[in-house]
Design an enzyme around this catalytic site. Structure first.
Site, PDB file in Angstrom:
ATOM      1  N   CYS A   1      16.452  20.932   8.257  1.00  0.00           N
ATOM      2  CA  CYS A   1      15.344  22.058   9.400  1.00  0.00           C
ATOM      3  C   CYS A   1      14.035  20.361   9.539  1.00  0.00           C
ATOM      4  O   CYS A   1      14.163  19.730   8.670  1.00  0.00           O
ATOM      5  CB  CYS A   1      14.953  22.284   7.588  1.00  0.00           C
ATOM      6  SG  CYS A   1      13.170  23.140   8.211  1.00  0.00           S
TER       7      CYS A   1
ATOM      8  N   CYS B   1      14.598  23.102  16.796  1.00  0.00           N
ATOM      9  CA  CYS B   1      14.378  24.109  15.651  1.00  0.00           C
ATOM     10  C   CYS B   1      15.764  24.346  15.421  1.00  0.00           C
ATOM     11  O   CYS B   1      16.569  24.389  16.544  1.00  0.00           O
ATOM     12  CB  CYS B   1      13.517  25.486  15.636  1.00  0.00           C
ATOM     13  SG  CYS B   1      14.150  26.376  14.611  1.00  0.00           S
TER      14      CYS B   1
END
Length: 253
Positions: free
Chosen positions: A70, A177
């Site tokens: 992440c 992302c």
């Protein structure tokens, strides 16, 4: 050996699926956080505490390696997690693949969340690794949220909006992302022919395996996949089954 992966939502799926493919015997502990998601817009101290707490849970559950697949968690809390768990437990973070993209493309777009696109972190990565390539940030509003909910129609709309904002001369798109590789085919279809995509999931999985092997301990497990959602035993959400990575990890509709 248990490898824990920590993310607020489904962004951990691509890296976890690569780990499952490369080392199917390793046990995986997948930690999501629907109570706190999304992490990106939250204050930095709040995110740090959330991620560090998940790392503490990982240790209690027997994890010997921790992965932060992440960007928000890596940018905000990687150093704090490493300090918390100590040097005996490898902690692997995630960095958008700007360097390899800029090495082979003259013009690059970095697709990321609005928060990441506006961050000093991304600006510093571009300044450090872009070299002579022209690099532009593209904020993909709503894409990560639609992926988390398994709403492929909304994801398609978000992809179309991002593609419209992407300069027509771009040769490469960095998926900034960790959710975005889940819809890689749709992203490719929305871009001009010949544009290359770059993501970091496979590289993070490979680095995780190198760090596992460097421990010199037996790594074989039963291939189990366990899920904790905001610290509670759970299953992968139904939305995960919309993606190949989710199905590799056993998600069911």
């Amino acid at each position: 050996m248990i490898v824990a992966l920590i993310d607020s939502g489904l962004g951990l799926l691509p890296t976890a699926a690569w780990l499952r493919t490369l080392r199917p015997d390793v046990d995986l502990l997948l930690q999501t956080d629907t109570d706190g998601a999304p992490w990106g817009p939250k204050p930095e101290p709040w995110v740090v505490e959330r991620v560090v707490d998940a790392a503490r849970t990982s240790l209690r559950e027997g994890a010997e390696v921790i992965v932060l697949p992440c960007n928000t968690a890596s940018v905000t809390a990687l150093a704090q997690v490493r300090a918390e768990v100590g040097s005996a437990v490898p902690v692997i973070g995630t960095v958008p693949a700007i360097k390899p993209a800029a090495a082979v493309c003259r013009s690059v777009a970095v697709w990321a969340t609005a928060a990441t696109t506006a961050s000093r972190y991304q600006a510093d990565l571009i300044a450090t690794f872009a070299g002579d390539a022209k690099v532009v940030g593209v904020a993909c509003h709503g894409l990560a949220d639609s992926i988390d909910s398994g709403d492929l129609v909304a994801a398609g709309d978000a992809i179309a909006r991002a593609a419209e904002q992407t300069p027509c001369d771009v040769e490469g798109v960095v998926l900034g992302c960790t959710h975005y590789p889940l819809v890689m085919d749709a992203i490719l279809a929305a871009l001009p022919e010949g544009v290359r995509l770059f993501d970091s999931a496979q590289a993070v999985a490979a680095q995780t395996i190198r760090r596992m092997d460097a421990l010199g301990r037996p790594s074989a497990g039963t291939g189990a996949v366990r899920v904790l959602n905001s610290g509670r035993p759970a299953e992968l959400p139904r939305g995960a089954a919309a993606f190949e990575s989710g199905r590799v990890l056993g998600a069911r509709p």
